[in-house]
Scaffold this active site. Structure first.
Site, mmCIF file in Angstrom:
data_model
loop_
_atom_site.group_PDB
_atom_site.id
_atom_site.type_symbol
_atom_site.label_atom_id
_atom_site.label_comp_id
_atom_site.label_asym_id
_atom_site.label_seq_id
_atom_site.Cartn_x
_atom_site.Cartn_y
_atom_site.Cartn_z
ATOM 1 N N ASP A 139 0.825 -1.350 -0.044
ATOM 2 C CA ASP A 139 -0.111 0.047 0.048
ATOM 3 C C ASP A 139 1.033 1.509 0.145
ATOM 4 O OD1 ASP A 139 -2.907 1.368 0.254
ATOM 5 O OD2 ASP A 139 -1.596 2.127 2.221
ATOM 6 N N TYR B 118 3.421 9.912 0.712
ATOM 7 C CA TYR B 118 4.464 9.193 1.717
ATOM 8 C C TYR B 118 5.887 9.520 1.112
ATOM 9 C CZ TYR B 118 0.234 6.598 2.839
ATOM 10 O OH TYR B 118 -1.184 5.972 3.161
ATOM 11 N N LYS C 253 -2.412 6.122 -4.275
ATOM 12 C CA LYS C 253 -3.308 7.293 -3.826
ATOM 13 C C LYS C 253 -3.148 8.739 -4.271
ATOM 14 C CE LYS C 253 -3.509 4.742 0.367
ATOM 15 N NZ LYS C 253 -2.325 4.439 0.678
ATOM 16 N N HIS D 280 -7.016 10.085 -2.143
ATOM 17 C CA HIS D 280 -6.572 9.829 -0.581
ATOM 18 C C HIS D 280 -7.515 10.669 0.761
ATOM 19 C CE1 HIS D 280 -2.442 9.266 1.422
ATOM 20 N NE2 HIS D 280 -3.656 9.111 2.226
ATOM 21 N N PRO E 195 -4.200 -0.916 11.130
ATOM 22 C CA PRO E 195 -5.001 -2.026 11.888
ATOM 23 C C PRO E 195 -4.497 -2.373 13.250
ATOM 24 C CG PRO E 195 -3.479 -2.844 10.362
ATOM 25 C CD PRO E 195 -3.494 -1.439 10.138
ATOM 26 N N SER F 122 -1.535 1.977 14.909
ATOM 27 C CA SER F 122 -0.416 2.985 14.535
ATOM 28 C C SER F 122 0.500 3.125 15.862
ATOM 29 C CB SER F 122 -1.032 4.486 14.364
ATOM 30 O OG SER F 122 -1.097 4.652 12.969
ATOM 31 N N PRO F 123 1.024 1.962 16.445
ATOM 32 C CA PRO F 123 1.709 2.072 17.499
ATOM 33 C C PRO F 123 3.001 2.674 17.194
ATOM 34 C CG PRO F 123 1.713 -0.404 16.731
ATOM 35 C CD PRO F 123 0.546 0.537 15.904
ATOM 36 N N LYS G 107 1.719 -1.693 9.020
ATOM 37 C CA LYS G 107 2.972 -1.020 8.581
ATOM 38 C C LYS G 107 4.054 -1.430 9.609
ATOM 39 C CE LYS G 107 6.427 1.985 9.504
ATOM 40 N NZ LYS G 107 6.779 2.811 10.483
ATOM 41 N N ILE H 5 7.019 -7.943 10.634
ATOM 42 C CA ILE H 5 6.731 -8.109 9.207
ATOM 43 C C ILE H 5 6.324 -9.453 8.815
ATOM 44 C CG2 ILE H 5 7.138 -8.325 6.756
ATOM 45 C CD1 ILE H 5 8.903 -5.657 7.024
#
Length: 315
Positions: A47, A52, A81, A114, A208, A211-212, A256, A263
């Site tokens: 994505d 970005y 996007k 976006h 998901p 965003s830690p 992410k 990952i």
């Protein structure tokens, strides 16, 4: 035997891989390695977005992986996007061409608007005086032309409320295939999910894990006792439980990470499932939107006077 849920069907007939690697806030220098690690682990969905600032680097790595025979282009799903400064119909094809040049691709699998919050052409940063009035129908017609051209094999939106999506669906020739929004156990988007399902629009969830890694968003999604209790019972990590919840709710997830071990961990969500009785416990989690979009709200500039207006009350 639990259902793996490796793909979801889109209204175009395409199958979108259910777990994608998010690349927002992945520093140039790290993002190429993250993409390579993810593809080698088995991810087939990346994505991206022009804003970005790392599509060039991703493109160089993709080219290398194609040349080395690690993966074929047709086996990958690449999303990008359209940024807010390129909403004018004449700028939409130029923006996609720029993204394709940076990614070194002939087409993207999915191209999204976006935000429903256009900004002055050529403006940089997030100054409120750059906000302009949206004309989503005009922008969408230009997106439809990209779909017709084959340069975007599916088109969709991101950060659209139920109302904004409903308004768009009224006027489309090619309906959006996807609405990509914040979605995690602490912001479950029940109303939007039900609406998307009823209209054949796939919901894709960014952040998901809440965003830690984001310094300016205070998020404790993965620390929630419900998630930790379920993780312990199933012998999984809280992140895996949050991701598997998303898949079982019917939406793709875009975790992410630039850390190879994480990952890998985030991709281990296919050969097990959360049983119904534990799934029901997610309804106990208090809800709060993390990414509020306050940048696009101003008392004078643009069109949204409050966060409520931007999200049409879904906050």
């Amino acid at each position: 035997m639990s259902k793996a849920i490796r793909f979801f069907d889109l209204n175009t007939g395409a199958k979108i891989p259910s777990v994608g690697l998010g690349t927002w806030q992945s520093d140039p220098g790290l993002v190429a390695e993250a993409v390579a690690a993810a593809i080698k682990v088995g991810y087939r969905h990346i994505d991206c977005a022009q804003i970005y600032g790392n599509e060039k680097e991703i493109g160089s790595m993709l080219k290398k992986l194609f040349e080395e025979g690690v993966v074929k282009r047709e086996d990958l799903w690449i999303t990008s996007k359209l940024w807010n400064t390129d909403h004018a119909p004449e700028d939409v094809p130029l923006a996609l061409d720029r993204t394709l040049r940076d990614l070194q691709l002939d087409y993207v699998d999915l191209y999204l608007i976006h935000w429903p919050a256009p900004m002055k052409k050529g403006s940089v940063g997030f100054k409120p005086e750059n906000l302009v009035e949206p004309n989503i129908p005009n922008t969408w017609r230009a997106m439809e032309a990209l779909y017709d051209s084959g340069k975007a094999r599916a088109i969709g939106v991101s950060n659209f409320s139920t109302k904004k999506l409903a308004d768009l669906l009224e006027i489309t020739r090619v309906p959006p295939a996807v609405n990509q929004v914040e979605c995690h156990p602490s912001w479950q988007q029940d109303k939007l999910q039900a609406f998307c399902k009823s209209k054949g629009v796939h919901l894709s969830g960014y952040s998901p894990l809440g965003s830690p890694g984001t310094t300016w968003l205070k998020s404790d999604v993965l620390k929630h006792p419900v998630i930790n209790m379920i993780a312990e019972k199933l012998g999984k990590t809280p992140a895996q439980v949050a991701l598997r919840w998303g898949l079982q709710m019917g939406h793709s997830v875009l975790p992410k990470s630039a850390n190879e071990a994480r990952i890998k961990e985030n991709f281990d969500v296919f050969d097990w499932s959360i049983p119904e009785d534990l799934l029901a416990k997610f309804s106990e989690i208090q809800q709060a939107r993390l990414l509020r979009g306050t940048t696009f709200v101003h008392e004078t500039y643009g069109v949204y006077r409050s966060v409520e207006e931007l999200w049409d009350g879904e906050i």
